[in-house]
Design a protein around this motif. Structure first.
Motif, short mmCIF file in Angstrom:
data_model
loop_
_atom_site.label_atom_id
_atom_site.label_comp_id
_atom_site.label_asym_id
_atom_site.label_seq_id
_atom_site.Cartn_x
_atom_site.Cartn_y
_atom_site.Cartn_z
N ASP A 66 -0.26 -12.24 -60.49
CA ASP A 66 -1.71 -12.60 -61.68
C ASP A 66 -2.72 -11.77 -62.08
O ASP A 66 -2.23 -10.60 -62.28
CB ASP A 66 -2.64 -12.32 -60.16
CG ASP A 66 -3.54 -12.97 -60.01
OD1 ASP A 66 -4.35 -13.70 -60.80
OD2 ASP A 66 -4.61 -12.41 -58.89
N LEU A 67 -3.61 -12.34 -63.05
CA LEU A 67 -3.57 -12.04 -63.81
C LEU A 67 -5.24 -10.86 -63.74
O LEU A 67 -5.22 -9.71 -64.34
CB LEU A 67 -4.88 -12.71 -65.62
CG LEU A 67 -3.27 -13.59 -66.34
CD1 LEU A 67 -4.08 -13.93 -67.41
CD2 LEU A 67 -2.18 -12.79 -66.56
N LYS A 68 -5.52 -11.26 -62.70
CA LYS A 68 -7.14 -10.96 -62.07
C LYS A 68 -6.50 -9.57 -61.48
O LYS A 68 -6.83 -9.81 -60.14
CB LYS A 68 -7.97 -11.36 -61.70
CG LYS A 68 -8.25 -12.70 -62.86
CD LYS A 68 -8.76 -12.61 -64.44
CE LYS A 68 -9.15 -13.66 -64.93
NZ LYS A 68 -9.02 -12.50 -66.48
N LEU A 69 -6.53 -8.30 -61.21
CA LEU A 69 -5.74 -6.99 -60.44
C LEU A 69 -6.69 -6.61 -61.02
O LEU A 69 -7.02 -6.08 -62.10
CB LEU A 69 -4.36 -6.69 -60.79
CG LEU A 69 -3.13 -8.16 -60.59
CD1 LEU A 69 -2.15 -8.02 -61.42
CD2 LEU A 69 -3.15 -8.47 -59.26
N PRO A 70 -6.89 -5.42 -59.71
CA PRO A 70 -7.86 -4.00 -60.00
C PRO A 70 -6.46 -3.38 -60.97
O PRO A 70 -5.63 -3.25 -60.46
CB PRO A 70 -8.21 -4.14 -58.12
CG PRO A 70 -7.00 -4.57 -57.44
CD PRO A 70 -6.12 -5.87 -58.54
N LYS A 71 -7.08 -2.02 -60.99
CA LYS A 71 -6.64 -0.93 -61.44
C LYS A 71 -6.00 -1.43 -62.15
O LYS A 71 -6.52 -0.34 -64.34
CB LYS A 71 -5.65 -0.02 -60.26
CG LYS A 71 -6.13 -0.14 -59.50
CD LYS A 71 -5.39 0.97 -58.21
CE LYS A 71 -6.21 1.52 -56.94
NZ LYS A 71 -5.15 2.38 -56.39
N ILE A 72 -5.03 -2.42 -62.63
CA ILE A 72 -4.77 -2.39 -64.32
C ILE A 72 -4.82 -4.24 -63.82
O ILE A 72 -3.64 -4.31 -63.32
CB ILE A 72 -2.69 -1.40 -64.52
CG1 ILE A 72 -3.13 0.00 -64.16
CG2 ILE A 72 -2.20 -2.43 -65.67
CD1 ILE A 72 -1.60 0.75 -64.42
N ASN A 73 -4.79 -4.28 -64.70
CA ASN A 73 -4.83 -6.09 -64.90
C ASN A 73 -3.67 -6.66 -65.36
O ASN A 73 -1.95 -5.91 -65.71
CB ASN A 73 -6.13 -6.50 -65.65
CG ASN A 73 -5.61 -5.99 -67.09
OD1 ASN A 73 -4.93 -6.55 -67.88
ND2 ASN A 73 -6.68 -6.14 -68.02
N GLY A 74 -3.00 -7.87 -64.72
CA GLY A 74 -2.45 -8.76 -65.35
C GLY A 74 -1.92 -8.44 -67.05
O GLY A 74 -0.86 -8.53 -67.03
N THR A 75 -2.20 -8.56 -67.50
CA THR A 75 -1.87 -8.64 -69.03
C THR A 75 -2.11 -7.15 -69.12
O THR A 75 -0.32 -7.49 -70.08
CB THR A 75 -3.41 -9.22 -69.55
OG1 THR A 75 -3.98 -10.18 -69.82
CG2 THR A 75 -2.65 -9.09 -71.34
N GLU A 76 -2.25 -6.23 -69.22
CA GLU A 76 -1.62 -5.11 -69.31
C GLU A 76 -0.33 -4.77 -68.70
O GLU A 76 0.38 -4.13 -68.76
CB GLU A 76 -2.30 -3.75 -68.80
CG GLU A 76 -3.99 -3.64 -69.94
CD GLU A 76 -3.44 -3.61 -71.18
OE1 GLU A 76 -2.55 -3.00 -70.98
OE2 GLU A 76 -3.77 -3.90 -71.79
N VAL A 77 0.03 -5.52 -67.51
CA VAL A 77 1.21 -4.86 -66.91
C VAL A 77 1.95 -6.30 -67.71
O VAL A 77 3.49 -5.21 -67.88
CB VAL A 77 1.41 -5.73 -65.06
CG1 VAL A 77 2.85 -6.25 -64.80
CG2 VAL A 77 0.42 -5.07 -64.15
N LEU A 78 1.42 -7.74 -67.92
CA LEU A 78 3.18 -8.29 -68.67
C LEU A 78 3.14 -7.04 -69.95
O LEU A 78 4.52 -7.44 -70.60
CB LEU A 78 2.45 -9.66 -68.79
CG LEU A 78 2.73 -10.48 -69.83
CD1 LEU A 78 3.77 -11.07 -69.24
CD2 LEU A 78 1.73 -11.99 -70.16
#
Length: 144
Positions: A66-78
Motif C-alpha cells: 500500500d502507498l498510504k502507510l504510517p511511519k514510512i510511506n509506501g513510496t519510501e519503502v518502494l
C-alpha cells in the motif's frame, strides 16, 4: 521464515482481512507476512544501517504494498527496495486506494512492477487479489 512467498504491507485492518479471505478462498497455501506500517517492512529487509539482512533464506516471490502507510510511506519503502541490489528484483505490486497520476508516475519511476487501485466492491477486491497472486506466484518467472 524460509517459506515466505508473500509480504503484505497494509495498515488497513479491513483490507488485510479481505486479502487474507481471498487467499484462503483461493486455496493458496503460501506463507505470508503482514506488516502494518512501512517501518516494519523496512526493518524486515534492512538493518539499521540500511544494509539488506542477508540472514533471510530467500526473498519473497511478491510484495503487495500500500502507498498510504504510517511511519514510512509506501513510496519510501518502494524506493529502498528497488535501490538495493539484493531486493530490487523482488516483484512489488502497489495495491492502493490512490489513483493519483503523481503516485502512479512516481511508483513506476521507482521500479514498481504493477500498480493497481483497490476496488471499492468487495467481490472485485477479492478477484483482484486472486489474479495478482495467481500471476505473480504461478505464472511469473522470478530472477532467483
Amino acid at each position: 521464515m524460509d517459506n515466505i512467498d508473500i509480504v503484505i504491507v497494509e495498515d488497513n485492518y479491513h483490507d488485510v482481512e479481505m486479502i487474507l479471505d481471498a487467499l484462503n478462498e483461493s486455496g493458496i497455501k503460501s506463507g505470508f507476512l503482514i506488516f502494518r506500517d512501512g517501518a516494519e517492512a523496512v526493518q524486515y529487509f534492512f538493518d539499521p544501517t540500511g544494509k539488506f539482512i542477508s540472514g533471510k533464506l530467500r526473498p519473497p516471490k511478491l510484495i503487495l504494498l500500500d502507498l498510504k502507510l504510517p511511519k514510512i510511506n509506501g513510496t519510501e519503502v518502494l524506493k529502498l527496495l528497488k535501490s538495493d541490489d539484493k531486493t530490487k528484483y523482488i516483484p512489488v505490486v502497489v495495491f492502493t486506494s490512490s489513483n493519483e497520476a503523481r503516485d502512479r508516475k512516481e511508483s513506476y519511476k521507482l521500479g514498481v512492477n504493477s500498480y493497481l487501485v483497490k476496488p471499492l466492491d468487495a467481490d472485485q477486491f477479492a478477484e483482484h487479489i486472486r489474479q495478482i497472486i495467481s500471476y505473480w506466484l504461478n505464472l511469473n518467472i522470478n530472477v532467483d
